[in-house]
Design a protein around this motif. Structure first.
Motif, PDB file in Angstrom:
ATOM      1  N   ARG A  49       1.163  -0.906  -0.184  1.00  5.17           N
ATOM      2  CA  ARG A  49       0.168  -0.232   0.156  1.00  5.17           C
ATOM      3  C   ARG A  49       0.855   1.168   0.253  1.00  5.17           C
ATOM      4  O   ARG A  49       0.740   2.218  -0.599  1.00  5.17           O
ATOM      5  CB  ARG A  49      -1.084  -0.446   1.335  1.00  5.17           C
ATOM      6  N   ALA A  50       1.778   1.312   0.917  1.00  7.28           N
ATOM      7  CA  ALA A  50       2.632   2.697   1.208  1.00  7.28           C
ATOM      8  C   ALA A  50       3.623   2.657  -0.433  1.00  7.28           C
ATOM      9  O   ALA A  50       4.051   3.681  -1.085  1.00  7.28           O
ATOM     10  CB  ALA A  50       4.017   2.413   2.070  1.00  7.28           C
ATOM     11  N   GLN A  51       4.281   1.635  -0.689  1.00  2.00           N
ATOM     12  CA  GLN A  51       4.965   1.538  -2.359  1.00  2.00           C
ATOM     13  C   GLN A  51       3.807   2.124  -3.172  1.00  2.00           C
ATOM     14  O   GLN A  51       4.163   3.151  -3.939  1.00  2.00           O
ATOM     15  CB  GLN A  51       5.269   0.046  -2.578  1.00  2.00           C
ATOM     16  N   LEU A  52       2.556   1.924  -3.331  1.00  2.50           N
ATOM     17  CA  LEU A  52       1.717   1.861  -3.855  1.00  2.50           C
ATOM     18  C   LEU A  52       1.011   3.527  -4.032  1.00  2.50           C
ATOM     19  O   LEU A  52       1.142   4.181  -5.232  1.00  2.50           O
ATOM     20  CB  LEU A  52       0.349   1.588  -4.294  1.00  2.50           C
ATOM     21  N   GLY A  53       1.693   3.700  -2.534  1.00  2.00           N
ATOM     22  CA  GLY A  53       1.044   5.444  -2.779  1.00  2.00           C
ATOM     23  C   GLY A  53       2.577   6.206  -2.686  1.00  2.00           C
ATOM     24  O   GLY A  53       2.149   7.243  -4.057  1.00  2.00           O
ATOM     25  N   ALA A  54       3.198   5.595  -2.859  1.00  2.00           N
ATOM     26  CA  ALA A  54       4.978   6.520  -3.586  1.00  2.00           C
ATOM     27  C   ALA A  54       4.743   6.443  -4.862  1.00  2.00           C
ATOM     28  O   ALA A  54       4.943   7.069  -6.061  1.00  2.00           O
ATOM     29  CB  ALA A  54       6.436   5.355  -2.937  1.00  2.00           C
ATOM     30  N   LEU A  55       4.213   4.953  -5.214  1.00  2.00           N
ATOM     31  CA  LEU A  55       4.503   4.566  -7.582  1.00  2.00           C
ATOM     32  C   LEU A  55       3.209   6.101  -7.616  1.00  2.00           C
ATOM     33  O   LEU A  55       3.543   6.704  -8.834  1.00  2.00           O
ATOM     34  CB  LEU A  55       4.355   3.245  -7.875  1.00  2.00           C
ATOM     35  N   ALA A  56       2.321   6.164  -6.902  1.00  3.95           N
ATOM     36  CA  ALA A  56       0.782   6.716  -7.608  1.00  3.95           C
ATOM     37  C   ALA A  56       1.715   8.182  -7.795  1.00  3.95           C
ATOM     38  O   ALA A  56       1.400   8.980  -8.303  1.00  3.95           O
ATOM     39  CB  ALA A  56      -0.619   6.561  -6.499  1.00  3.95           C
ATOM     40  N   ARG A  57       2.100   9.131  -6.164  1.00  2.70           N
ATOM     41  CA  ARG A  57       2.919  10.084  -6.257  1.00  2.70           C
ATOM     42  C   ARG A  57       3.979  10.395  -7.151  1.00  2.70           C
ATOM     43  O   ARG A  57       3.517  11.458  -7.938  1.00  2.70           O
ATOM     44  CB  ARG A  57       3.264  10.422  -4.462  1.00  2.70           C
ATOM     45  N   GLU A  58       4.472  10.101  -8.009  1.00  8.86           N
ATOM     46  CA  GLU A  58       5.664   9.934  -8.246  1.00  8.86           C
ATOM     47  C   GLU A  58       5.257  10.154  -9.994  1.00  8.86           C
ATOM     48  O   GLU A  58       5.805  11.125 -10.997  1.00  8.86           O
ATOM     49  CB  GLU A  58       7.325   8.817  -8.286  1.00  8.86           C
ATOM     50  N   TYR A  59       4.423   9.588 -10.070  1.00 10.70           N
ATOM     51  CA  TYR A  59       3.022   9.256 -11.371  1.00 10.70           C
ATOM     52  C   TYR A  59       2.761  10.459 -11.165  1.00 10.70           C
ATOM     53  O   TYR A  59       2.876  11.342 -12.526  1.00 10.70           O
ATOM     54  CB  TYR A  59       2.487   8.199 -12.206  1.00 10.70           C
ATOM     55  N   LEU A  60       2.126  11.214 -10.168  1.00 13.78           N
ATOM     56  CA  LEU A  60       0.973  12.396 -10.659  1.00 13.78           C
ATOM     57  C   LEU A  60       2.263  13.168 -10.842  1.00 13.78           C
ATOM     58  O   LEU A  60       2.082  14.145 -11.114  1.00 13.78           O
ATOM     59  CB  LEU A  60       0.669  12.682  -9.111  1.00 13.78           C
ATOM     60  N   ARG A  61       3.629  13.066 -10.087  1.00 22.80           N
ATOM     61  CA  ARG A  61       4.122  14.578 -10.261  1.00 22.80           C
ATOM     62  C   ARG A  61       4.854  14.840 -11.479  1.00 22.80           C
ATOM     63  O   ARG A  61       5.066  15.638 -11.804  1.00 22.80           O
ATOM     64  CB  ARG A  61       5.724  14.353  -9.014  1.00 22.80           C
ATOM     65  N   PHE A  62       5.186  13.177 -12.477  1.00 21.05           N
ATOM     66  CA  PHE A  62       5.553  13.255 -13.356  1.00 21.05           C
ATOM     67  C   PHE A  62       5.012  14.153 -14.245  1.00 21.05           C
ATOM     68  O   PHE A  62       5.485  14.807 -15.178  1.00 21.05           O
ATOM     69  CB  PHE A  62       5.847  12.305 -13.297  1.00 21.05           C
ATOM     70  N   ALA A  63       3.658  13.911 -14.009  1.00 19.56           N
ATOM     71  CA  ALA A  63       2.438  14.380 -15.096  1.00 19.56           C
ATOM     72  C   ALA A  63       2.144  15.376 -15.013  1.00 19.56           C
ATOM     73  O   ALA A  63       1.717  16.540 -15.835  1.00 19.56           O
ATOM     74  CB  ALA A  63       1.094  14.018 -14.523  1.00 19.56           C
ATOM     75  N   VAL A  64       2.646  16.499 -13.812  1.00 21.80           N
ATOM     76  CA  VAL A  64       2.301  17.735 -13.055  1.00 21.80           C
ATOM     77  C   VAL A  64       3.990  17.882 -13.806  1.00 21.80           C
ATOM     78  O   VAL A  64       4.134  19.584 -14.349  1.00 21.80           O
ATOM     79  CB  VAL A  64       2.274  18.169 -11.497  1.00 21.80           C
ATOM     80  N   ASP A  65       4.831  18.350 -13.215  1.00 19.76           N
ATOM     81  CA  ASP A  65       5.883  18.162 -13.856  1.00 19.76           C
ATOM     82  C   ASP A  65       6.717  18.597 -14.945  1.00 19.76           C
ATOM     83  O   ASP A  65       7.375  19.371 -15.600  1.00 19.76           O
ATOM     84  CB  ASP A  65       7.235  17.781 -13.421  1.00 19.76           C
ATOM     85  N   ARG A  66       6.049  16.974 -15.801  1.00 16.23           N
ATOM     86  CA  ARG A  66       7.140  17.294 -17.396  1.00 16.23           C
ATOM     87  C   ARG A  66       5.462  17.168 -18.413  1.00 16.23           C
ATOM     88  O   ARG A  66       5.594  16.192 -19.187  1.00 16.23           O
ATOM     89  CB  ARG A  66       7.479  15.882 -17.226  1.00 16.23           C
ATOM     90  N   ARG A  67       4.657  17.981 -17.696  1.00 14.39           N
ATOM     91  CA  ARG A  67       3.789  17.614 -18.693  1.00 14.39           C
ATOM     92  C   ARG A  67       3.337  17.152 -20.035  1.00 14.39           C
ATOM     93  O   ARG A  67       2.728  16.947 -20.457  1.00 14.39           O
ATOM     94  CB  ARG A  67       3.109  19.495 -18.633  1.00 14.39           C
ATOM     95  N   GLY A  68       4.188  18.664 -20.976  1.00 10.89           N
ATOM     96  CA  GLY A  68       4.528  18.150 -22.315  1.00 10.89           C
ATOM     97  C   GLY A  68       5.079  16.929 -22.834  1.00 10.89           C
ATOM     98  O   GLY A  68       3.895  16.250 -23.730  1.00 10.89           O
ATOM     99  N   MET A  69       6.149  16.581 -21.824  1.00 13.38           N
ATOM    100  CA  MET A  69       6.348  14.699 -21.821  1.00 13.38           C
ATOM    101  C   MET A  69       5.228  14.109 -21.903  1.00 13.38           C
ATOM    102  O   MET A  69       4.884  12.724 -22.850  1.00 13.38           O
ATOM    103  CB  MET A  69       7.464  14.541 -21.277  1.00 13.38           C
ATOM    104  N   TYR A  70       4.668  14.089 -20.472  1.00 10.97           N
ATOM    105  CA  TYR A  70       3.334  13.652 -20.685  1.00 10.97           C
ATOM    106  C   TYR A  70       2.439  13.073 -21.625  1.00 10.97           C
ATOM    107  O   TYR A  70       1.813  11.988 -21.681  1.00 10.97           O
ATOM    108  CB  TYR A  70       2.759  13.524 -19.074  1.00 10.97           C
ATOM    109  N   GLU A  71       1.829  13.949 -22.223  1.00  8.62           N
ATOM    110  CA  GLU A  71       1.122  14.545 -23.068  1.00  8.62           C
ATOM    111  C   GLU A  71       1.400  13.636 -23.502  1.00  8.62           C
ATOM    112  O   GLU A  71       0.958  12.760 -24.835  1.00  8.62           O
ATOM    113  CB  GLU A  71       0.925  16.082 -23.771  1.00  8.62           C
ATOM    114  N   LEU A  72       2.770  13.826 -24.415  1.00  2.80           N
ATOM    115  CA  LEU A  72       3.415  12.747 -26.071  1.00  2.80           C
ATOM    116  C   LEU A  72       3.098  11.419 -25.535  1.00  2.80           C
ATOM    117  O   LEU A  72       2.428  11.022 -25.896  1.00  2.80           O
ATOM    118  CB  LEU A  72       4.419  13.469 -26.099  1.00  2.80           C
TER     119      LEU A  72
END
Length: 191
Positions: free
Chosen positions: A81-104
């Motif tokens: 559960r904690a690993q899933l939380g860490a994975l989800a947070r990093e996924y969302l940080r990537f989506a927000v920090d690297r918006r153009g890349m995420y979209e592509l």
């Protein structure tokens, strides 16, 4: 000294990654990448016969970065559960920090085209998500539940990046939002 063909290929991708970060997906034309790489506008075609192939090579870099970030995020974290939380947070940080890349990266035409094995690059991360969901909720079909969670995370990343979600829910607390997404899909965290 003439640049090696492999070196030019990598430079074209590097320039595409930089252009994507600074100006977004709309700026990723063969002509603009060639101009910024200092080569003729026809040079990229020697390495990437189609525009989709160049975009796929750039997206592949994004998937590699996201995979590295996700792996680092769960290192040393105990429990699924904690690993899933860490994975989800990093996924969302990537989506927000690297918006153009995420979209592509998640353009359907790129994933469907099969250029450079993008599905082979993207599916292991989804597999990790499914594996963790299965460990947290063995009573569910982990692939379906993982898909639903991924869709929710993807939508959360888009809406958060636009600023819409913060307005709708009345908070800018990123961690609270991630916890809410996980609770909806996995149930409350056990104490």
């Amino acid at each position: 000294m003439r640049e090696s063909e492999a070196g030019l290929r990598e430079r074209l991708v590097d320039v595409g990654v930089e252009l994507l970060a600074s100006e977004g997906v709309g700026a990723l034309t063969l002509r603009e990448i060639a101009r910024r790489a200092g080569v003729s506008h026809g040079a990229p075609r020697r390495h990437f016969p189609t525009h989709l192939e160049l975009l796929s090579a750039i997206a592949r870099r994004g998937f590699a970065e996201l995979a590295d970030r996700a792996t680092s995020a769960v290192e040393g974290v105990d429990g699924p559960r904690a690993q899933l939380g860490a994975l989800a947070r990093e996924y969302l940080r990537f989506a927000v920090d690297r918006r153009g890349m995420y979209e592509l990266m998640f353009r359907h035409d790129l994933l469907k085209s099969g250029h450079l094995g993008l599905r082979d690059t993207s599916l292991p991360l989804f597999g990790r998500l499914v594996e963790l969901v299965g460990r947290v909720r063995p009573d569910l079909d982990a692939r379906l539940a993982g898909g639903a969670l991924w869709a929710a995370l993807h939508g959360t990343g888009q809406l958060w990046g636009w600023g819409s979600l913060q307005l709708a829910v009345g908070t800018s607390d990123f961690d609270r939002m991630v916890d809410a997404v996980l609770a909806v899909h996995l149930g409350p965290e056990e104490a």
